[in-house]
Design an enzyme around this catalytic site. Sequence first.
Site, PDB file in Angstrom:
ATOM      1  N   CYS A 140      -8.601  18.807  26.488  1.00  0.00           N
ATOM      2  CA  CYS A 140      -7.606  19.266  27.340  1.00  0.00           C
ATOM      3  C   CYS A 140      -6.625  19.794  27.164  1.00  0.00           C
ATOM      4  O   CYS A 140      -6.325  21.284  28.003  1.00  0.00           O
ATOM      5  CB  CYS A 140      -7.108  17.855  29.281  1.00  0.00           C
ATOM      6  N   HIS A 220      -0.938  16.013  31.864  1.00  0.00           N
ATOM      7  CA  HIS A 220       0.316  16.341  30.679  1.00  0.00           C
ATOM      8  C   HIS A 220       1.193  17.230  30.810  1.00  0.00           C
ATOM      9  O   HIS A 220       1.213  18.095  31.739  1.00  0.00           O
ATOM     10  CB  HIS A 220      -0.628  16.674  29.403  1.00  0.00           C
TER      11      HIS A 220
HETATM   12  P1  NAD Z   1     -14.648   7.814  29.779  1.00  0.00           P
HETATM   13  O1  NAD Z   1     -14.630   6.594  28.906  1.00  0.00           O
HETATM   14  O2  NAD Z   1     -14.347   7.741  31.554  1.00  0.00           O
HETATM   15  O3  NAD Z   1     -16.102   8.215  30.195  1.00  0.00           O
HETATM   16  C1  NAD Z   1     -17.340   7.895  29.413  1.00  0.00           C
HETATM   17  C2  NAD Z   1     -18.448   7.375  29.589  1.00  0.00           C
HETATM   18  O4  NAD Z   1     -19.805   6.996  28.614  1.00  0.00           O
HETATM   19  C3  NAD Z   1     -18.181   5.914  30.789  1.00  0.00           C
HETATM   20  O5  NAD Z   1     -18.755   6.409  32.121  1.00  0.00           O
HETATM   21  C4  NAD Z   1     -19.146   5.260  29.639  1.00  0.00           C
HETATM   22  O6  NAD Z   1     -20.457   3.798  30.343  1.00  0.00           O
HETATM   23  C5  NAD Z   1     -19.985   5.892  28.856  1.00  0.00           C
HETATM   24  N1  NAD Z   1     -20.643   5.717  27.679  1.00  0.00           N
HETATM   25  C6  NAD Z   1     -20.324   5.028  27.095  1.00  0.00           C
HETATM   26  N2  NAD Z   1     -21.096   4.436  25.916  1.00  0.00           N
HETATM   27  C7  NAD Z   1     -22.779   5.568  26.153  1.00  0.00           C
HETATM   28  C8  NAD Z   1     -23.467   6.250  25.329  1.00  0.00           C
HETATM   29  N3  NAD Z   1     -23.352   5.270  23.809  1.00  0.00           N
HETATM   30  N4  NAD Z   1     -24.350   6.553  26.229  1.00  0.00           N
HETATM   31  C9  NAD Z   1     -24.253   6.948  27.327  1.00  0.00           C
HETATM   32  N5  NAD Z   1     -22.752   7.048  27.588  1.00  0.00           N
HETATM   33  C10 NAD Z   1     -22.259   6.370  27.719  1.00  0.00           C
HETATM   34  O7  NAD Z   1     -14.235   8.871  28.969  1.00  0.00           O
HETATM   35  P2  NAD Z   1     -14.515  10.484  29.155  1.00  0.00           P
HETATM   36  O8  NAD Z   1     -11.918  10.022  29.595  1.00  0.00           O
HETATM   37  O9  NAD Z   1     -14.358  11.080  29.924  1.00  0.00           O
HETATM   38  O10 NAD Z   1     -13.930  11.016  28.000  1.00  0.00           O
HETATM   39  C11 NAD Z   1     -15.325  12.096  27.696  1.00  0.00           C
HETATM   40  C12 NAD Z   1     -15.074  13.255  26.821  1.00  0.00           C
HETATM   41  O11 NAD Z   1     -13.862  14.249  27.501  1.00  0.00           O
HETATM   42  C13 NAD Z   1     -14.316  11.847  25.131  1.00  0.00           C
HETATM   43  O12 NAD Z   1     -15.011  13.070  24.416  1.00  0.00           O
HETATM   44  C14 NAD Z   1     -13.225  12.584  25.649  1.00  0.00           C
HETATM   45  O13 NAD Z   1     -11.530  12.503  24.555  1.00  0.00           O
HETATM   46  C15 NAD Z   1     -12.841  13.618  26.725  1.00  0.00           C
HETATM   47  N6  NAD Z   1     -12.378  14.019  27.116  1.00  0.00           N
HETATM   48  C16 NAD Z   1     -11.389  13.281  27.852  1.00  0.00           C
HETATM   49  C17 NAD Z   1     -10.111  13.388  28.856  1.00  0.00           C
HETATM   50  C18 NAD Z   1      -9.362  12.959  29.512  1.00  0.00           C
HETATM   51  O14 NAD Z   1      -8.254  12.806  29.389  1.00  0.00           O
HETATM   52  N7  NAD Z   1      -9.916  11.860  30.614  1.00  0.00           N
HETATM   53  C19 NAD Z   1      -9.803  15.011  28.881  1.00  0.00           C
HETATM   54  C20 NAD Z   1     -10.791  15.997  28.535  1.00  0.00           C
HETATM   55  C21 NAD Z   1     -11.864  15.425  27.440  1.00  0.00           C
END
Ligand code: NAD
Length: 337
Positions: A140, A220
Site C-alpha cells: 500500500c 498512512h
Molecule cells: P488479513 O489477515 O486481513 O487476511 C488474510 C486472510 O487470509 C484471512 O482471511 C486469513 O484467514 C486467510 N489465511 C490465513 N492463512 C491462510 C492460508 N494458509 N491459506 C489461505 N488463507 C489463509 O491480511 P491482509 O491485511 O488482507 O493482508 C494480506 C496481504 O496483503 C499481505 O501480504 C499484506 O502484507 C498485504 N497488504 C495488506 C495491507 C493492509 O493494510 N491490510 C495493505 C496492502 C497489502
Amino acid sequence: MISVAINGYGTIGKRVADAVAAQDDMKVVGVSKTKPDFEARVAVEKGYDLYISIPEREKLFDEAGIPVSGTVEDMLEEADIVVDATPEGIGAKNLEMYRKKGIKAIFQGGEKHDAIGLSFNSFANYEDSLGAEYTRVVSCNTTGLCRTLKPIDDLCGIKKVRAVMVRRGADPVQVGKGPINAIVPNPPTVPSHHGPDLKTVMKGVNIHTVALLVPTTLMHQHNIMVELEDPVDADEIKARLDETTRVMLVRTSEGLASTAEIMEYAKELGRSRNDLFEIPVWEESINVVDGELFYMQAVHQESDAVPESVDAIRALLEVEDDNMKSIRKTNRAMGIL
Ligand code: NAD
C-alpha cells in the site's frame, strides 16, 4: 471471461473479490477462508463459493452452518489465475502449490520481491508482467509513492527523493495491535525498506525513506521531498497530479484537513467499506523551493492497491497489452474518480 480464485479472504482479499466481480471480463470462482468466522458467512451470503485452506477444519464449517465447496486445491482447478491475499509470508509458501497446479498467481506486498521474482504497479511497470507466471502487487505504501512520483518523473525528471512515511499502527479490525500511545520508529533502521521496494517497480529512482508507526488505524500519511531534474513550478505539479487518474487533490480549505476527514469524504462518496482507492494529495502542501518539490499525501492502506490487483490479472493473462486501457476499464467498473 477470466475465472479468478481469491486465496485468503481478509482485508485485501475481500476487496479484490468485489473488484473482480465488478469487471465485465472477469468472474470470481471462489474465495478461501481458514476459519468459519463472520467473513466466511458474509462471503457465502454475497454469493461467493467458499473453499477451505485447512481441510481438517471442514467439520467446524459444518457445525457453523457455513457451506463449503471444497478445498483451496479444488478452487484452483476452477480458475485461470489466483490472487493470493494470505497473510505476509504465506503467499511465498503457497507458490509451490500454484507451480504444481500450473496456475498463474498474483501476490501482495507482504511477500518479499525476491521470493516472487517480479513486482507490479499499473503505471510504473505493467509491461514487465505481461505473460509472466507470477507477480507481486507492491505494498500500500509503495503503491502510494508510485502513484504520485511516476507522473512527476514523467513531467520533469526526478534527481532524488526523500520521504518520511507516517504509518498507521494497525488496520481498524486489528484490535490486538498497536501502538495505542506512542510514536515508534519502524523500522528503527534508516533508511526503511520502502525506498528499495519502490525501486522494484520504478527502476533507477534515487529514493531513501524513513518510517514510523503512530496510534491511528485510518490511513498512512507521507511527507515527500523531491529534487527535480527540470525546473517546474508548483502549479505545473498541481496540474499534472490533478489530471492523473487514481490520484486526487484535496483541499484543507474544504475541510479535508486530516486523514479522518478524508475517510469521512470516502463515506460521503458512498464507497463500499468507505474505501478510497485514489491517493489524496493535499493541494496546499505542494510547493517548489530552490528546485525541490515538497508535498504531503495520504494512503488508504486497505484499498489503494486493490485496482492494481485487477490490472495485474489482465497483464499476466495478456488480455490487455496497454496499461492505460486496463486502468480505464478497472476504474470504470470500480467507480474510481
Ligand atoms: P488479513 O489477515 O486481513 O487476511 C488474510 C486472510 O487470509 C484471512 O482471511 C486469513 O484467514 C486467510 N489465511 C490465513 N492463512 C491462510 C492460508 N494458509 N491459506 C489461505 N488463507 C489463509 O491480511 P491482509 O491485511 O488482507 O493482508 C494480506 C496481504 O496483503 C499481505 O501480504 C499484506 O502484507 C498485504 N497488504 C495488506 C495491507 C493492509 O493494510 N491490510 C495493505 C496492502 C497489502
